[in-house]
Scaffold this active site. Sequence first.
Site, PDB file in Angstrom:
ATOM      1  N   ASN A 114       0.840  -1.200   0.000  1.00  0.00           N
ATOM      2  CA  ASN A 114       0.000   0.000   0.000  1.00  0.00           C
ATOM      3  C   ASN A 114       0.883   1.262   0.000  1.00  0.00           C
ATOM      4  O   ASN A 114       2.077   1.186  -0.262  1.00  0.00           O
ATOM      5  CB  ASN A 114      -1.022  -0.012   1.131  1.00  0.00           C
ATOM      6  CG  ASN A 114      -2.349   0.600   0.690  1.00  0.00           C
ATOM      7  OD1 ASN A 114      -2.366   1.577  -0.042  1.00  0.00           O
ATOM      8  ND2 ASN A 114      -3.452   0.012   1.136  1.00  0.00           N
ATOM      9  N   ARG A 115       0.295   2.410   0.282  1.00  0.00           N
ATOM     10  CA  ARG A 115       0.965   3.680  -0.021  1.00  0.00           C
ATOM     11  C   ARG A 115       1.635   4.345   1.179  1.00  0.00           C
ATOM     12  O   ARG A 115       1.161   4.210   2.315  1.00  0.00           O
ATOM     13  CB  ARG A 115      -0.050   4.653  -0.627  1.00  0.00           C
ATOM     14  CG  ARG A 115      -0.472   4.260  -2.032  1.00  0.00           C
ATOM     15  CD  ARG A 115      -1.559   5.179  -2.581  1.00  0.00           C
ATOM     16  NE  ARG A 115      -1.839   4.863  -3.983  1.00  0.00           N
ATOM     17  CZ  ARG A 115      -2.614   3.855  -4.383  1.00  0.00           C
ATOM     18  NH1 ARG A 115      -3.203   3.072  -3.497  1.00  0.00           N
ATOM     19  NH2 ARG A 115      -2.806   3.617  -5.670  1.00  0.00           N
ATOM     20  N   HIS A 133       3.378  -0.107  -2.776  1.00  0.00           N
ATOM     21  CA  HIS A 133       3.733  -1.526  -2.836  1.00  0.00           C
ATOM     22  C   HIS A 133       5.239  -1.770  -2.995  1.00  0.00           C
ATOM     23  O   HIS A 133       5.674  -2.605  -3.798  1.00  0.00           O
ATOM     24  CB  HIS A 133       2.983  -2.213  -3.986  1.00  0.00           C
ATOM     25  CG  HIS A 133       1.496  -2.269  -3.787  1.00  0.00           C
ATOM     26  ND1 HIS A 133       0.896  -2.265  -2.555  1.00  0.00           N
ATOM     27  CD2 HIS A 133       0.471  -2.371  -4.687  1.00  0.00           C
ATOM     28  CE1 HIS A 133      -0.424  -2.342  -2.705  1.00  0.00           C
ATOM     29  NE2 HIS A 133      -0.703  -2.401  -3.974  1.00  0.00           N
ATOM     30  N   HIS A 143      -1.565  -9.942  -2.818  1.00  0.00           N
ATOM     31  CA  HIS A 143      -2.373  -9.103  -3.706  1.00  0.00           C
ATOM     32  C   HIS A 143      -3.170  -9.940  -4.719  1.00  0.00           C
ATOM     33  O   HIS A 143      -3.350  -9.537  -5.871  1.00  0.00           O
ATOM     34  CB  HIS A 143      -1.455  -8.100  -4.409  1.00  0.00           C
ATOM     35  CG  HIS A 143      -2.117  -6.832  -4.814  1.00  0.00           C
ATOM     36  ND1 HIS A 143      -2.995  -6.751  -5.868  1.00  0.00           N
ATOM     37  CD2 HIS A 143      -2.037  -5.590  -4.296  1.00  0.00           C
ATOM     38  CE1 HIS A 143      -3.408  -5.495  -5.988  1.00  0.00           C
ATOM     39  NE2 HIS A 143      -2.846  -4.777  -5.050  1.00  0.00           N
ATOM     40  N   TYR A 164      -6.175 -11.229  -6.807  1.00  0.00           N
ATOM     41  CA  TYR A 164      -7.477 -10.734  -7.258  1.00  0.00           C
ATOM     42  C   TYR A 164      -8.412 -11.937  -7.345  1.00  0.00           C
ATOM     43  O   TYR A 164      -8.124 -12.884  -8.082  1.00  0.00           O
ATOM     44  CB  TYR A 164      -7.395 -10.139  -8.665  1.00  0.00           C
ATOM     45  CG  TYR A 164      -6.685  -8.826  -8.810  1.00  0.00           C
ATOM     46  CD1 TYR A 164      -5.335  -8.689  -8.482  1.00  0.00           C
ATOM     47  CD2 TYR A 164      -7.346  -7.720  -9.337  1.00  0.00           C
ATOM     48  CE1 TYR A 164      -4.683  -7.482  -8.652  1.00  0.00           C
ATOM     49  CE2 TYR A 164      -6.695  -6.512  -9.521  1.00  0.00           C
ATOM     50  CZ  TYR A 164      -5.367  -6.398  -9.174  1.00  0.00           C
ATOM     51  OH  TYR A 164      -4.708  -5.212  -9.355  1.00  0.00           O
ATOM     52  N   ASP A 190     -11.445   1.420  -3.091  1.00  0.00           N
ATOM     53  CA  ASP A 190      -9.997   1.197  -3.010  1.00  0.00           C
ATOM     54  C   ASP A 190      -9.569   1.831  -1.689  1.00  0.00           C
ATOM     55  O   ASP A 190      -8.846   2.813  -1.661  1.00  0.00           O
ATOM     56  CB  ASP A 190      -9.292   1.836  -4.212  1.00  0.00           C
ATOM     57  CG  ASP A 190      -7.831   1.439  -4.306  1.00  0.00           C
ATOM     58  OD1 ASP A 190      -7.361   0.697  -3.430  1.00  0.00           O
ATOM     59  OD2 ASP A 190      -7.165   1.886  -5.257  1.00  0.00           O
ATOM     60  N   GLN A 221      -7.466  -3.879   3.145  1.00  0.00           N
ATOM     61  CA  GLN A 221      -7.721  -3.038   1.974  1.00  0.00           C
ATOM     62  C   GLN A 221      -8.652  -3.809   1.051  1.00  0.00           C
ATOM     63  O   GLN A 221      -8.344  -4.940   0.657  1.00  0.00           O
ATOM     64  CB  GLN A 221      -6.403  -2.718   1.241  1.00  0.00           C
ATOM     65  CG  GLN A 221      -6.540  -1.834   0.015  1.00  0.00           C
ATOM     66  CD  GLN A 221      -6.517  -0.338   0.348  1.00  0.00           C
ATOM     67  OE1 GLN A 221      -6.314   0.052   1.491  1.00  0.00           O
ATOM     68  NE2 GLN A 221      -6.720   0.496  -0.661  1.00  0.00           N
ATOM     69  N   GLU A 234      -6.785  -7.318   0.954  1.00  0.00           N
ATOM     70  CA  GLU A 234      -5.373  -7.314   1.360  1.00  0.00           C
ATOM     71  C   GLU A 234      -5.286  -7.027   2.861  1.00  0.00           C
ATOM     72  O   GLU A 234      -5.547  -5.913   3.303  1.00  0.00           O
ATOM     73  CB  GLU A 234      -4.622  -6.232   0.587  1.00  0.00           C
ATOM     74  CG  GLU A 234      -4.807  -6.293  -0.920  1.00  0.00           C
ATOM     75  CD  GLU A 234      -4.474  -4.969  -1.596  1.00  0.00           C
ATOM     76  OE1 GLU A 234      -3.525  -4.286  -1.188  1.00  0.00           O
ATOM     77  OE2 GLU A 234      -5.194  -4.600  -2.544  1.00  0.00           O
TER      78      GLU A 234
HETATM   79  C1  GLA Z   1      -3.765  -1.643  -4.707  1.00  0.00           C
HETATM   80  C2  GLA Z   1      -4.031  -0.255  -4.531  1.00  0.00           C
HETATM   81  C3  GLA Z   1      -4.710   0.245  -5.752  1.00  0.00           C
HETATM   82  C4  GLA Z   1      -3.960  -0.132  -7.003  1.00  0.00           C
HETATM   83  C5  GLA Z   1      -3.731  -1.617  -7.018  1.00  0.00           C
HETATM   84  C6  GLA Z   1      -2.913  -2.036  -8.195  1.00  0.00           C
HETATM   85  O1  GLA Z   1      -4.362  -2.545  -3.999  1.00  0.00           O
HETATM   86  O2  GLA Z   1      -4.797   0.041  -3.389  1.00  0.00           O
HETATM   87  O3  GLA Z   1      -4.857   1.629  -5.679  1.00  0.00           O
HETATM   88  O4  GLA Z   1      -2.741   0.541  -7.038  1.00  0.00           O
HETATM   89  O5  GLA Z   1      -3.084  -2.018  -5.865  1.00  0.00           O
HETATM   90  O6  GLA Z   1      -3.483  -1.654  -9.388  1.00  0.00           O
END
Ligand code: GLA
Length: 370
Positions: A97-98, A123, A193, A195, A265, A302, A330
């Site tokens: 994450n950021r 990430h 991560h 999906y 998100d 997340q 996540e």
């Molecule tokens: C994450 C982020 C999103 C995006 C995805 C990858 O989980 O929260 O904003 O960057 O990864 O596309």
Amino acid sequence: MKKHIQSLLLVSPVSLLIAGCASVKVDDFDSIQKYTLTNENGMVVKITNYGATITSIQVPDRDGTMADVALGYNDVSDYINAVDRPYFGSVVGRYGNRIGKGEFTIDGESYQVSLNNNGNHLHGGFMGFDKIVWSAEVLKDGIKLSYLAKDGEEGYPGNLALSVVYTLTNQNEIVMHYQASSDKATPVNVTNHTYFNLAGEGSGSINGHQLQIHSSVYTPVDAGLIPTGELRQVAGTPFDFRSAKPIGRDVEADDKQLKFGLGYDHNWVLDRKGPGMELAATLYEPNSGRVLEVYTEEPAIQFYGGNFLDGRLIGKSGKVYAHRTGLCLETQHSPDSVNQPSWPSVILRPGETYDTTSIYKFSTNPLITQ
Ligand code: GLA
């Protein structure tokens, strides 16, 4: 339980373009391998040590029909070259994450980590853990993947020795156990991560999936998806998943936070009873009856609704990955926690062990019909 090294992926050792950064030479192809875990119920999980990536999860529906519920590719070169780097199935870190502006201070020392996402850090940076060939060890009941991240890598302090053990149980659980130690104080926040699309990868929108998140508060963000520091009650907002609801019900609501995220998100802080393993979220797909329960020792989760998927990526079975056709759950500490002193600490110090487990448990629900 059976497990075996399935095959060696053959990829030619050439320079490959990694989306979002310069051409990077990946010269460790010879050690990239694929592993397959199977259990007594016929569930199959495929993993590669490139990015510690889960490439496939095959689970039965309520009638016993198998489908692969994880988005991804067949060939590792597609993971390396993916447009816009979706991080399909991989471990992300050192800080998943950021981190706002990629800046933080530990014990009075300021650090700048790489800015790979609109002036922020995402990430782990340009060569995060999803872009690394991990060492692999086949265990009695799973696979252990290890990586030594160097002091200064992507701007982070400390040599970080990290491992993740993936185990598949006969209760249809994928257990992810992370451990790390460092020789300098450093932020650590790793997560997986994957999906998910419980109707099967490439089978269409996830908006009909029902999601429950055991959380009363989420962390609103700014336009760069960095938390503002506020913990906002979900009650009365589109972010209220305390009772299961279809993801699509409120995703187009007129809400500034949804506009910032292009949908969901965001990070939900779990309503925990205390430390330890607790159910964080339940995902249910009514047509197949497949259920995914996410348990974690982490404080937050997340939920990313696949908003950046835009149809440019073609998945492993040749199907287009269109907008919101996969979602991530996540388990983690909240984004930018390193700059939020009142939130649970993400700093790992020398002599300490980072140790956290999350479990993704699959089942089917034969009782609920649409
Ligand atoms: C994450 C982020 C999103 C995006 C995805 C990858 O989980 O929260 O904003 O960057 O990864 O596309």
